[in-house]
Enzyme design. Structure first.
Site, short mmCIF file in Angstrom:
data_model
loop_
_atom_site.label_atom_id
_atom_site.label_comp_id
_atom_site.label_asym_id
_atom_site.label_seq_id
_atom_site.Cartn_x
_atom_site.Cartn_y
_atom_site.Cartn_z
CD GLU A 9 -2.88 -1.19 2.38
OE1 GLU A 9 -2.76 -0.32 3.27
OE2 GLU A 9 -3.75 -2.06 2.41
CG ASN A 28 -0.72 -7.08 -1.26
OD1 ASN A 28 -1.31 -7.72 -2.13
ND2 ASN A 28 -1.20 -6.91 -0.04
CG HIS A 68 -9.98 -5.90 0.91
ND1 HIS A 68 -10.19 -7.03 1.69
CD2 HIS A 68 -8.67 -5.61 1.05
CE1 HIS A 68 -9.06 -7.37 2.27
NE2 HIS A 68 -8.10 -6.54 1.89
CD GLU A 96 -4.65 -7.92 1.95
OE1 GLU A 96 -5.53 -7.16 2.41
OE2 GLU A 96 -3.44 -7.67 2.03
CG ASP A 103 -12.80 -9.08 2.21
OD1 ASP A 103 -12.56 -8.21 1.35
OD2 ASP A 103 -12.62 -8.89 3.43
C1 XIL Z 1 -6.35 -6.21 8.38
C2 XIL Z 1 -6.67 -7.36 9.31
O1 XIL Z 1 -7.59 -8.21 8.66
C3 XIL Z 1 -7.26 -6.85 10.60
O2 XIL Z 1 -7.39 -7.92 11.54
C4 XIL Z 1 -6.37 -5.78 11.19
O3 XIL Z 1 -7.01 -5.23 12.32
C5 XIL Z 1 -6.11 -4.70 10.20
O4 XIL Z 1 -5.53 -5.26 9.03
N1 XIL Z 1 -4.94 -4.59 3.77
C6 XIL Z 1 -3.96 -5.43 4.23
C7 XIL Z 1 -4.24 -6.30 5.39
O5 XIL Z 1 -2.91 -5.54 3.61
O6 XIL Z 1 -3.09 -6.51 6.17
C8 XIL Z 1 -5.34 -5.76 6.25
O7 XIL Z 1 -5.64 -6.71 7.26
C9 XIL Z 1 -6.54 -5.44 5.42
C10 XIL Z 1 -6.23 -4.39 4.39
#
Ligand code: XIL
Length: 451
Positions: free
Chosen positions: A163, A206, A242, A271, A273
């Protein structure tokens, strides 16, 4: 059962020995061998890809959590346990216990591990932001060296930098201690340090909101292109993915993955979802999987958690298993898109199983046998098989099953005792003790019948 023993006496014997043997750890359910295509991991493997999930160490002790993980997934990403604040909360003191718990669980089951993440502005302990430029550079490189060194040769892919770009139309880098004090070059430096620290790991950049073609993904694209042109080590780009109604799966998702792949890097969905429910959520999930499969260099998909219960966006129910670990329509859509076939709704149509024998402990007068029952590519709700011993052998006790006997007492038919329901490819086992009476022949195991 020998007809000379009353059923009540036999039950007492069975129950007594069941406790004894279970306490001794002799009777264990085992195995996660998968029928081809019956689980997310098996179906993805048939397409040459992994199917992973984010895992939290503090849930590994929950039986259903671990069982779903072990049955369905072939890769794990620690959800928080490898982040800077978790592994180096104060300068130079590293703690890997929670991360190791996840790593060990995965490694002992043959799952890949994605390392997440080395250099990120978030979940960064305060001391890092307090350092001056030269100290910060040293601390960043040391962090990469220590963390990657701890798992050297054992991590499939590392999210080296996470990020680093701003949202919106600017295409600029995000403000962070690294960006603000070290300038644009921190990303390149992190990747060069990472390559030296563990040459076996694939090194990924990422990010989120880079899933479609937009100003932010263009900026990442240009960075990767520049890295490839100048020989800066980078192997993969992770697309967090996401999604929700405000940020749905973009229509140019596949095209975006493809343009990155065409730069000569792997792409991974890291990641995933998707908030929602029912068929609309299922359709979106299916579209993501199809996009990955259509891009040769899309090497794997990771969903950001197993069950809605523990999702970081739990109220949006964004995952494949509901709070009770039931498979959602999204699960079925993913499995179907992967070309798999368990019937996520759990219909017993096509239910099959196998029964395999292995000898356990042996003494001069007796031995223990174990039969492992493994469901085929559909879930099952019941099974039965036979165990035939050679006279004058006698089976004197059993555990983890409900036996019935033929009139000779030599043929035992075994059915479940609370262990009849198995996910596709999942296993259970029952056991028994055979008195040899002078004969050590192994028992014959009949065909397994599933319902
Ligand atoms: C999130 C986790 O799922 C949570 O448990 C934590 O509180 C915050 O981070 N991008 C990422 C992940 O790269 O590491 C993040 O994970 C979600 C967004």
């Amino acid at each position: 059962m020998p007809s000379s023993t009353s059923s009540r006496a036999r039950r007492a014997l069975v129950l007594g020995l069941t406790g004894l043997l279970a306490a001794g750890g002799l009777a264990t359910a085992s195995g996660t061998a998968q029928a081809a295509g019956g689980t997310l991991g098996a179906a993805a493997a048939e397409k040459g890809r992994y199917f992973g999930t984010a895992v939290a160490a503090n849930h590994l002790g929950e039986a259903q959590y671990a069982a779903t993980l072990d049955t369905e997934f072939t890769s794990v990403t620690p959800e928080n346990e490898m982040k800077w604040d978790a592994v180096e909360p104060s300068r130079g003191s590293f703690t890997f216990s929670a991360a190791d718990q996840i790593f060990d669980h995965a490694q002992s089951r043959g799952m890949k591990v994605r390392g997440h993440t080395l250099v990120w502005h978030s979940q960064l302990p305060g001391w890092v932001g307090g350092l001056g430029a030269s100290d910060l550079r040293t601390a960043m490189n040391n962090h990469i060296n220590q963390v990657m060194g701890h798992y050297k040769g054992k991590i499939h892919s590392w999210d080296v930098v996470n990020e680093a770009f701003q949202d919106g139309s600017s295409g600029a880098r995000r403000s962070s201690p690294f960006q603000d004090k070290l300038g644009n070059g921190f990303i390149e430096e992190a990747f060069r340090t990472a390559r030296a620290a563990d040459p076996a790991a694939k090194l990924c950049y990422n990010d989120y909101n880079t899933d479609g073609i937009n100003a932010k993904s263009n900026a990442v694209y240009n960075m990767v292109k520049d890295f490839k042109a100048r020989g800066v080590p980078i192997d993969c780009v992770g697309f967090q993915s996401h999604f929700n109604s405000a940020s749905p799966v973009p229509s140019d998702y596949q095209a975006n993955l493809q343009r990155f792949a065409d730069l000569g890097v792997d792409v991974q969905i890291t990641e995933l979802d998707i908030e929602g429910s029912g068929s609309s959520q299922a359709t979106s999930y299916g579209n993501v999987v199809k996009a990955c499969l259509a891009v040769t260099r899309c090497t794997g998909i990771t969903v950001w958690g197993i069950t809605d219960k523990y999702s970081w966006r739990s109220s949006g129910t964004p995952l494949l298993f509901d709070s009770n670990y039931a498979k959602k329509p999204a699960y079925t859509a993913v499995l179907t898109a992967l070309g798999g076939s368990s019937g996520g709704g759990g219909t017993p149509d096509g239910a099959t199983c196998t029964a395999t024998y292995s000898k356990q402990e042996e003494w001069s007068d007796r031995f223990n046998g174990k039969v492992t029952i493994t469901a085929g590519s559909s879930p099952i709700t019941g099974w039965s098989t036979t165990v035939t011993v050679t006279s004058p052998q006698k089976i004197v006790t059993t555990w983890n099953g409900s036996p019935t006997w033929d009139s000779s007492g030599n043929v035992m038919t075994m059915r479940p005792n609370g262990n009849g329901t198995l996910a596709a490819g999942a296993s259970t086992s029952f056991g028994f003790t055979v008195m040899k009476n002078g004969n050590s022949t192994a028992p014959a195991i009949g065909a397994c019948t599933a319902s």
